[in-house]
Design an enzyme around this catalytic site. Structure first.
Site, PDB file in Angstrom:
ATOM      1  CB  CYS A   1     -50.366 -77.798  35.416  1.00 21.07           C
ATOM      2  SG  CYS A   1     -50.734 -79.178  34.294  1.00 21.07           S
TER       3      CYS A   1
ATOM      4  CG  HIS B   1     -47.701 -80.111  38.731  1.00 20.26           C
ATOM      5  ND1 HIS B   1     -48.841 -79.900  38.977  1.00 20.26           N
ATOM      6  CD2 HIS B   1     -47.723 -80.634  37.228  1.00 20.26           C
ATOM      7  CE1 HIS B   1     -49.782 -80.057  37.985  1.00 20.26           C
ATOM      8  NE2 HIS B   1     -49.006 -80.556  37.144  1.00 20.26           N
TER       9      HIS B   1
ATOM     10  CD  GLU C   1     -48.319 -78.607  42.458  1.00 20.56           C
ATOM     11  OE1 GLU C   1     -47.702 -77.694  42.082  1.00 20.56           O
ATOM     12  OE2 GLU C   1     -49.291 -79.462  41.783  1.00 20.56           O
TER      13      GLU C   1
END
Lengths: 730, 231
Positions: free
Chosen positions: B86, B203, B205
Site C-alpha cells: 500500500c 494488504h 497482512e
C-alpha cells in the site's frame, strides 16, 4: 475593558447568568474572565439543561472503572486485566455548516478522548442522520460528512467498523453526526484527566494554537441561530496526520511513570481543559498564555484560552519526569511546552508573562446554573399517538412490490457505498464489520471478543419519547445479543432541539427516563456520552434522537452469529413471538408507514421483560452453537429482516406460517423484541426447548432454501430482485 | 528469518505486519524507525501501509527522502528482500526502486474492500508458495492505488514477468469490472528488475487468519519464508 452586549451574545450568556456571576464572584469579571465563564457555562460544556436529568442514569456495574462524566470517556473492565474505554460525541452543528471539516474534526475529537485515557483506539462507529438525500443541500451534507469521516479516519489508521445512517425531513439542514470511538488499555494503565498534585507541570502538546474555533462551544453548539454561514470560521480544520502522531506519542507517554494526567483540548480549548482537570483534583491551575506556541501573531489571552484549534492535548507531568516525557514528544517531532502548573489555591489564574490577566475560582467555572424547566407534552404528539391506524387503507401495490420498495428506501437500503470508503480492516481485529447487526472485534492475546453497535430511532421518540428511549436502548442491546455477546456498557448522545422550549424539554426528560429504565433492565450502565441541543432549523426542532452506542462482550469470539442464512433446509425460528402475526399497532412509527402512507403516527411500545428474555435466549443459543444465523427485526419489520438474511446468504426462504390480521402489519410491522434465527432441523427441538426454559416465545415459521423469498402465500420475490432493490443507492 | 518493519510518522499497518510475522509465522520482527540508516541486520524489510508524514503532498513524496529509504536502496541493492504494501508500494515508486506511479483511484474515492488477485508468476520470492493462475482473495484499502507507467515500462514489466498480481474476477479473468481503482493492466503488484523488491497495493497482512476473513495473505509470507529456506 467593559463587557459588552455583543460579547455576551457571542458567548450565549444570558443577563441573569451574568448577574449570577457578579454575585458569586463579588465583582465584575473582566473580558477574559467572561470568556472563560461563557465557554464553561455554555450548554455544550456545562450541561445546564441536561445534568439534572443525566443523574437518572444508573451507573452501577461491577465492571465500571470510569463512570459517566468522571473522565474524558467511560471505561469498563472486561477481565484479564484489560479495560475497554468508549464514548460517543456529536459534531452536528459544525457539520451543518462545513460538512467535511465538521465531521472530520468530530472523529478527531472523540479519538482524543479515548487516547487521553491512555487507551489505544481500536474502533470507530458513526451514527448519521440527514434530510431526504434527493434534496441538493442534504446530498451535499451527506457526501461531505462521509468524505470527512473517511478522510480523517483512514489517515489515522483506526477501523470504522459500524454505525448507521438514517434519513428524514426532520434532519434537513441539521444533520446528526455522532462519532463513537472505542479503545483498549491494561486497566492498571488507565490515565485520569486530572492535574494530580500541586506543582505538577501543565504541558501543551501538539498543534500550535490559532484563532480557529473560538466560540465553537458557546456560539455554535449552545443556542439556536438562523444564518449559520456567518459562523463558518467557528468550525475548525483537522490535521489527521498530526492526530496520528499525537496519539502514538500520548500512548507512549501514558505508559511512563510521572505522567499524572492527560486531558483532551476539545470544546472551549484550554479554558475547559484546565478547569476540568483542576476540578477533578480539587486543585487549581496557573497558566501563562505567552508560553503557548501560536500559529498566528498578536493573539490575545482571550483568544489563546478559548481557541479550539484541533490536535492539542494537555499532559500533566510530575516535575522530575518532565525531561523524560519531553523526549517522547521530541521523538515524534511534536511541540511540547510547559504553559503552567497545578496550584493548591482552587483558582484558574491566567497570566501573560509577568502580567496577571484574570483569576477565577474553579468551583465557579465548573458549577454553572442548572435548569430544570417544566416540560409540556406537545399537543401534536398526543394526536399522532392516538391516530386510528386500523382505518388505514391497504396499499394498492401487492406485498411483493411493497417489500421491494422498502428494501430500496434510503433508510433500509445497503450502505456499502458509504462504508467501502472507510477502512474497516486495519488493526486486523475485524471479525464482523459494517453491514452487520453488530461489529465483532477480536481482542488479540485472548479468546475474547467485543461487539459494537449504534442505534436510535427518532420517529419512535417523536411519538413517545419515553417508549422511544427504552426502544433505543433495547435495540442496541438486541443487536449486541444477536451476535451472541453480552451487553455490558452503553454510551449515549442525546440529540434534541432547543431545551428552552417546554415541548423539547419534555421530550428530553421522557427520553432520558426511558433510557434509564431500559439500561437498568439490561444491566448495561451508561458510562459516557454527550448532549447536543439546539438542533433545529428555522425554528423547527429535530426529532428527539437519542443515539445509543453499545458494547458487548464475547468470552469466545469464535462463537458468534451472523445474519446470513447459510444452508438449505435449515429451520427459520422467530425468537420473541409465537407466530408471524403482528398487531396493527406495530405499524406505529414504522418505515412502511412513512414510505407508503407518508405518516409518522401511532403508539410505539416495548415490553422490557420480554425483551430481556429474548436477548438472553439468543445469547445462550449462540453460545451453545445452536444458531446458524441470527438477525434483528427492526426497520421494515419481519419481511425486510428475512430478505436481508436471504441477500446476505444468497439463498431463498419459505415462511409457511399463515399470516393473520392485516398483511401489511404482519410483514412490515415493527413489533419489538424479535430476532430471526436459523437452526439445523436436527437441533430445532433443542433450540425450542432452550427457548421454553428461558421464557422466550418462539416458533418455527419456515425453511431456508430455493432462490425466492416466499412468505405466507402472499409474498414471492426472487432473492436477485430483492438484492438489486436493496443495493439501490440514494 | 529476521524481518524489519519500517515505521514512519503516519504509518499504521506496522503493528498489523508485526503481528502476522511474530504471532502467525513465529518470525523475529523489529520495528525500524524512519531515521534508521542501517538495515544490514535484516533478511527482509517491510514497508507497511499508512499515510507517511500525512502524505498531504503526494503519497510517498516526503518519505522517499527519509534516512531509512537511503538505507533501503543499499539494502535492496545487496539483494535483500523488500515488501512494500500500500503506502509502501507508493514510497518504493517515489524512491525509484520500482518503476511507475500510483495515482488517485479513477473514481476519486477511497476503497476498502476484498478483491481477487490472479497470481501471474510463481517464479518469485513472493509468490512461489502459490500456483500460477491461482486466485487470491485479499483486501485493499487505499485512495491512490491506480498504477500508471509509460508504455515502454509496461511492456518491459510484462515481457520480463515482473507483474506478480493483477486484479481479477473470482474466476481469474482480468476484466475492467474487477479493477477497483483504474490501474493499467489491472496491475496490483510488481517487482523490480532483480525481483527482490515487491510493491503491492492489497494488504496480505490483513488476511492471514481465517477468524478475520481469510488466509490468502499467508501465501505471500510463506513464499518469503520458503524462498529463504531454499537460499
Amino acid at each position: 475593558m467593559a463587557v459588552t452586549k455583543e460579547m455576551m451574545e457571542a458567548l450565549a450568556l444570558s443577563e441573569a447568568e451574568y448577574e449570577a456571576i457578579v454575585e458569586r464572584l463579588g465583582r465584575e469579571p473582566n473580558e477574559l474572565e467572561v470568556g472563560l465563564l461563557g465557554s464553561l457555562w455554555s450548554e455544550h460544556c456545562g450541561y445546564k439543561h441536561s445534568k439534572p436529568l443525566l443523574r437518572m442514569f444508573t451507573t452501577e456495574s461491577p465492571r465500571l472503572l470510569a463512570a459517566l462524566g468522571a473522565e474524558n470517556a467511560g471505561a469498563v473492565d472486561i477481565g484479564g486485566g484489560l479495560a475497554i474505554v468508549m464514548k460517543i460525541e456529536s459534531h452536528n452543528h459544525p457539520s451543518a455548516i462545513e460538512p467535511y471539516e465538521g465531521a472530520a474534526t468530530g472523529v478527531g475529537g472523540i479519538v482524543r478522548d479515548i487516547f487521553a485515557m491512555g487507551a489505544r483506539p481500536i474502533a470507530l462507529l458513526n451514527s448519521l442522520r440527514f434530510g431526504p438525500p434527493e434534496e441538493g443541500r442534504n446530498r451535499y451534507l451527506l457526501e461531505g460528512v462521509v468524505a470527512g469521516i473517511a478522510g480523517y479516519g483512514n489517515c489515522i489508521g483506526i477501523p470504522n467498523v459500524g454505525g448507521e445512517i438514517g434519513f428524514s425531513p426532520s434532519y434537513s439542514d441539521n444533520p446528526l453526526v455522532n462519532a463513537m470511538c472505542v479503545g483498549i488499555v491494561p486497566k492498571d494503565r488507565l490515565v485520569n484527566a486530572t492535574v494530580g498534585a500541586p506543582g505538577n507541570l501543565l504541558v501543551l502538546v501538539g498543534a500550535e494554537t490559532g484563532r480557529d474555533g473560538i466560540h465553537g462551544a458557546s456560539g455554535l453548539a449552545s443556542r439556536a441561530f438562523e444564518d449559520r454561514q456567518d459562523l463558518r470560521p467557528a468550525v475548525q480544520v483537522g490535521n489527521p496526520f498530526l492526530e496520528k502522531v499525537l496519539m502514538e506519542a500520548c500512548i507512549e507517554a501514558a505508559r511512563m511513570d510521572g505522567v499524572a494526567g492527560v486531558q483532551d483540548l476539545g470544546a472551549a480549548g484550554l479554558s475547559s481543559a484546565s478547569a476540568e482537570a483542576a476540578d477533578r483534583a480539587g486543585l487549581g491551575a496557573a497558566i501563562d498564555v505567552s508560553k503557548a506556541p501560536r500559529r498566528e501573531t498578536a493573539m490575545t489571552p482571550y483568544e489563546v484560552m478559548l481557541s479550539e484549534s484541533q490536535e492539542r492535548m494537555l499532559v500533566v507531568v510530575e516535575q522530575d519526569a518532565a525531561d523524560r516525557v519531553a523526549r517522547v514528544f521530541k521523538k515524534w517531532r511534536l511541540n511540547s511546552t510547559v504553559i503552567g502548573h497545578a496550584t493548591d489555591d482552587g483558582m484558574i489564574t491566567v497570566s501573560e508573562g509577568k502580567d496577571a490577566r484574570g483569576a477565577l475560582p474553579v468551583s465557579l467555572l465548573t458549577d454553572p446554573p442548572q435548569y430544570r424547566p417544566q416540560g409540556v407534552e406537545p399537543e401534536r404528539q398526543r394526536e399522532l399517538r392516538a391516530y386510528g391506524l386500523d382505518a388505514l387503507p391497504l396499499p394498492s401495490e401487492p406485498p411483493s412490490e411493497v417489500l421491494l420498495k422498502l428494501l430500496a428506501s434510503p433508510n433500509v437500503a445497503s450502505k456499502e457505498w458509504v462504508y467501502r470508503q472507510y477502512d474497516h480492516h486495519v488493526m486486523t481485529n475485524t471479525v464482523a464489520g459494517p453491514g452487520t447487526d453488530a461489529a465483532v472485534l477480536r481482542i488479540k492475546g485472548t479468546r475474547k471478543g467485543i461487539a459494537l453497535t449504534t442505534d436510535g430511532n427518532g420517529r419512535y421518540c417523536s411519538l413517545d419519547p419515553y417508549q422511544g428511549g427504552m426502544i433505543a436502548v433495547a435495540e442496541s442491546c438486541r443487536n449486541i445479543s444477536t451476535v451472541g455477546a453480552e451487553p455490558i456498557a452503553l454510551t449515549d448522545c442525546l440529540n434534541f432541539g432547543n431545551p428552552e422550549k417546554p415541548d423539547v424539554y419534555f421530550q428530553l426528560e421522557e427520553c432520558v427516563k426511558g433510557m434509564a429504565a431500559a439500561s437498568a433492565a439490561f444491566g448495561a450502565p451508561i458510562i459516557s456520552g454527550n448532549v447536543s441541543l439546539y438542533n433545529e432549523t428555522r425554528g423547527q426542532g429535530i426529532y428527539p434522537t437519542p443515539i445509543i452506542g453499545a458494547l458487548g462482550l464475547l468470552d469466545d469470539v469464535t462463537a458468534h452469529a451472523a445474519m446470513a442464512f447459510r444452508h438449505e433446509g435449515d429451520a427459520v425460528v422467530l425468537l420473541g413471538a409465537g407466530n408471524v402475526a403482528s398487531p396493527t399497532a406495530s405499524l406505529s412509527g414504522s418505515e412502511y408507514l412513512q414510505v407508503f402512507h407518508d405518516l409518522v403516527a401511532g403508539q410505539p411500545g416495548i415490553d422490557l421483560e420480554l425483551e430481556a428474555a429474548v436477548q438472553k435466549c439468543c445469547r445462550s443459543a449462540v453460545r451453545e452453537g445452536l444458531l446458524k444465523s441470527a438477525h434483528d427485526c427492526s426497520d421494515g419489520g419481519l419481511a425486510v429482516a428475512i430478505a436481508e438474511s436471504c441477500i446476505a446468504g444468497g439463498v431463498g426462504v419459505t415462511i409457511d406460517s399463515a399470516l393473520s390480521g392485516r398483511w401489511d402489519a404482519a410483514l412490515f410491522g415493527e413489533s419489538q423484541s424479535r430476532i430471526v434465527a436459523t437452526v439445523s432441523q436436527s437441533q430445532l427441538p433443542d433450540l425450542l426447548r432452550l427457548c421454553g426454559d428461558l421464557g422466550c416465545p418462539a416458533s418455527a415459521v419456515g425453511t431456508v432454501g430455493g432462490d425466492s423469498i416466499r412468505v405466507g402465500g402472499v409474498l414471492d420475490v426472487s432473492v436477485a430482485d430483492a438484492a438489486a432493490a436493496w443495493r439501490t443507492r440514494p | 528469518m529476521r524481518f524489519g518493519v519500517v515505521v514512519f510518522p503516519g504509518t499504521w499497518s506496522d503493528r498489523d505486519c508485526g503481528h502476522v510475522l511474530k504471532e502467525v509465522f513465529g518470525q523475529r520482527a523489529d520495528y525500524v524507525w524512519h531515521e534508521e540508516t542501517d538495515l544490514s541486520a535484516y533478511d527482509c524489510v517491510l514497508i507497511p501501509g499508512g499515510f507517511s508524514y500525512g502524505d498531504y503532498l503526494r503519497p510517498g513524496a516526503i518519505a522517499r527522502f527519509s534516512p531509512v529509504m537511503r538505507a533501503m536502496e543499499q539494502f535492496s541493492g545487496g539483494g535483500g528482500l523488500v515488501l512494500g504494501i500500500c503506502n509502501g508500494f507508493q514510497i518504493l515508486c517515489e524512491a525509484g526502486l520500482l518503476p511507475g506511479a500510483l495515482m488517485r483511484n479513477d473514481h476519486l474515492q477511497f476503497r476498502c474492500q476484498w478483491v481477487n488477485l490472479r497470481v501471474e508468476t510463481t517464479a518469485s520470492p513472493f509468490t512461489n508458495a502459490a500456483e500460477a493462475g491461482q486466485v487470491l482473495r485479499i483486501p485493499i484499502s487505499h485512495g491512490e492505488g491506480s498504477y500508471y507507467a509509460d508504455e515502454r515500462t509496461l511492456r518491459r514489466l510484462n515481457e520480463d514477468g515482473r507483474v506478480l498480481l493483477r486484479y481479477c474476477t473470482p474466476e481469474g479473468e482480468i476484466t475492467p469490472e474487477a479493477n477497483p481503482n483504474g490501474s493499467l493492466g489491472n496491475i496490483a503488484g510488481i517487482v523490480n528488475e532483480r525481483g527482490n523488491v515487491l510493491g503491492m497495493m492489497p494488504h496480505p497482512e490483513r488476511c492471514c487468519e481465517p477468524l478475520i476473513g481469510g488466509g490468502d495473505g499467508g501465501y505471500v509470507f510463506r513464499s518469503i519464508l520458503e524462498h529463504a529456506a531454499v537460499c
